[in-house]
Enzyme design. Structure first.
Site, PDB file in Angstrom:
ATOM      1  N   GLY A  34       0.784  -1.170  -0.054  1.00  0.00           N
ATOM      2  CA  GLY A  34       0.383  -0.272   0.272  1.00  0.00           C
ATOM      3  C   GLY A  34       0.831   1.092   0.244  1.00  0.00           C
ATOM      4  N   CYS A 164      -1.767  10.291  11.493  1.00  0.00           N
ATOM      5  CA  CYS A 164      -1.174  10.938  10.791  1.00  0.00           C
ATOM      6  C   CYS A 164      -1.161  12.552  10.790  1.00  0.00           C
ATOM      7  CB  CYS A 164      -1.422  11.191   9.036  1.00  0.00           C
ATOM      8  SG  CYS A 164      -3.034  11.210   8.805  1.00  0.00           S
ATOM      9  N   HIS A 289      -0.144  16.747   5.241  1.00  0.00           N
ATOM     10  CA  HIS A 289      -0.578  17.804   6.213  1.00  0.00           C
ATOM     11  C   HIS A 289      -0.752  18.759   6.616  1.00  0.00           C
ATOM     12  CE1 HIS A 289      -3.249  14.020   5.652  1.00  0.00           C
ATOM     13  NE2 HIS A 289      -2.929  13.987   6.767  1.00  0.00           N
TER      14      HIS A 289
END
Length: 384
Positions: A34, A164, A289
Site C-alpha cells: 500500500g 497522521c 498535512h
C-alpha cells in the site's frame, strides 16, 4: 481460525521476541504494497541497516477491504524492492510471523484487530498504524522525539502509531511543552488526499483532470456536477474545494479524526486532561498535512524563545521569515522527513499563547517514518 492473543509483559520480562533475536532482529512489514507500506520500504532502504530479514506480508487474500494504505489488490506473489533487493510478498497467515521479532502493521482497523494479536502470539513486538489499539491503556502510543521511553512498557506487546494529523504537529508541540508546559490546544488541520489511501490520491487526480482547463467553480454545484460519481472516499468534491470533514460522525457532531487528534495529543504528551479542540478540513493537496495551531502554555512565551527551542529540536525544521516569503507549504515539504514550522507569533491577547503553522508529510513522519523509528527503538532494545 485466529488464535487468541497471548498475555505479554514488557519485552525485558517476556519470552518470544525478547528471548530470541539473532545478531540482527527480523522485521515484517504487513501491508507492504500500500501507499504507506511502499514509503516504509523506501525509508528502510535509506536508514541504517539494522535488520536481518525484512519479510513483506500482504493483506488477507480473501479480504475485499481497501486498507488504510489504499491497496485493494491481492498482493501475495508480487516482488518489491527493499535495501536494493527484490523480495517476494507473502500472504498474511499465522505462519508468516515465524521467526519475526518486530512487525509493522498498516492494515484497516478491523483487520489489524484480528491479526496483530496473532503476530504477538508468535513472539513479535507489533508497531501498529491502525486505530484498533490506540485507545487501549496497555498499548503505548509513541513518537520517539517526544516519548520514546514509553516504547519499553508494552504489556500487550503492541505499540501504537498516532494518527497522521497528530504526527504532523506533535514533535513541535512536544519541544515547546518541555520548556513552557502546554495547557491548551486548538487546532485546524488541512489534510491531504493521500491520508485516505491510494483511493484518495486517485480520486483527487481524477477530479483535477475533470475540472482542468474549464471555467468551473463560478456557479453553485458546477464542480459537483462535473466530477459526477468520482467522489471516492470524500463526502464532497475535493478539486477546487475544501471539505470541512475528515472521518466518521461521532457524538456531538465531532468527527472521528478530530477526536483522534484530541486523544493522541493527550496520550503522547502525557497530559490526560489537556483541553484540545480540533477542526479537520480536507484540502486538494495530494500529500502533506498542514495545521494551524493555537497553543497556550503555563508560562509566558516569546517568539525568540520559541524560535530557539524549535531550531534545536530533533525532527523539526524552523522556516519562519514572512518578510522573505519563507514559511512551510505542503508543496515544499512533501517527500521530506521533518516537521516544518513557521508563522510563529505570540498571541495578541495572551502572553502565554503561540500561533503556529506546521506542515508534515503524512506518509513519512505521519505514518511510515514514525513506525520505522519505533521499530528501531525496539530493535536496539532487542540487541541490548
Amino acid at each position: 481460525m485466529i488464535p487468541a492473543e497471548a498475555g505479554r509483559p514488557s519485552l525485558a520480562d517476556s519470552a518470544g521476541a525478547g528471548a530470541r533475536p539473532a545478531a540482527k532482529p527480523h522485521l515484517a512489514v504487513v501491508g507492504a504494497t500500500g501507499a504507506v507500506g511502499r514509503v516504509l520500504l523506501g525509508i528502510l532502504s535509506e536508514r541504517a541497516d539494522i535488520w536481518g530479514e525484512i519479510r513483506l506480508i500482504a493483506s488477507p487474500p480473501s479480504s475485499q477491504l481497501r486498507s488504510s494504505t489504499g491497496d485493494p489488490h491481492r498482493s501475495a506473489g508480487r516482488k518489491l524492492t527493499v535495501r536494493g533487493e527484490e523480495v517476494e510478498v507473502v500472504g498474511l497467515s499465522e505462519d508468516a510471523f515465524d521467526g519475526i521479532d518486530v512487525a509493522v502493521f498498516d492494515l484497516p482497523d478491523e483487520v489489524a484487530a484480528q491479526w496483530v494479536p496473532v503476530a504477538v502470539s508468535k513472539g513479535a513486538v507489533v508497531v501498529d498504524n491502525s486505530g484498533a489499539f490506540r485507545g487501549d491503556p496497555d498499548v503505548p502510543m509513541v513518537v520517539p522525539e517526544v516519548n520514546g521511553c514509553a516504547a519499553r512498557i508494552r504489556p500487550r506487546g503492541i505499540i501504537a502509531n498516532p494518527n497522521c494529523a497528530t504526527l504532523s504537529m506533535i514533535v513541535v508541540l512536544g519541544a515547546l511543552h518541555a520548556e513552557y508546559g502546554l495547557s491548551e490546544l486548538i487546532v485546524s488541520s488541512y489534510q491531504a488526499a493521500s491520508a485516505a489511501g491510494q483511493a484518495g490520491t486517485d480520486t483527487l487526480r481524477a477530479q483535477l483532470a475533470a475540472v482542468s482547463g474549464t471555467e468551473l467553480g463560478a456557479a453553485p454545484g458546477d464542480v459537483r456536477r462535473a466530477v459526477g460519481d468520482t467522489l471516492g472516499p470524500f463526502p464532497a468534491p475535493l478539486a477546487l474545494n475544501v471539505v470541512p470533514w475528515v472521518g466518521s460522525l461521532q457524538e456531538g457532531g465531532w468527527s472521528s479524526e478530530e477526536l483522534a487528534i484530541r486523544d493522541a495529543s493527550r496520550k503522547v504528551l502525557g497530559l490526560p486532561e489537556l483541553p484540545v479542540t480540533a477542526t479537520c478540513v480536507q484540502v486538494p493537496v495530494l500529500t502533506t498535512h498542514s495545521m494551524a495551531v493555537h497553543a497556550r502554555f503555563e508560562n509566558e512565551v516569546t517568539v525568540a524563545g520559541a524560535h530557539e527551542i524549535l531550531a534545536a529540536a530533533p525532527g523539526v525544521v524552523l522556516c519562519d521569515d514572512p518578510a522573505e516569503g519563507e514559511y512551510p507549504t505542503p508543496s515544499d515539504v512533501v517527500g521530506t522527513d521533518p516537521t516544518w514550522v513557521g508563522r510563529v507569533r505570540r498571541s495578541l491577547d495572551d502572553p502565554r499563547a503561540l500561533e503556529l503553522f506546521v506542515c508534515g508529510d503524512n506518509l513519512r513522519k505521519g505514518a511510515a517514518l514514525n513506525a520505522a523509528q519505533i521499530g528501531e527503538l525496539v530493535a536496539g532494545e532487542l540487541r541490548g
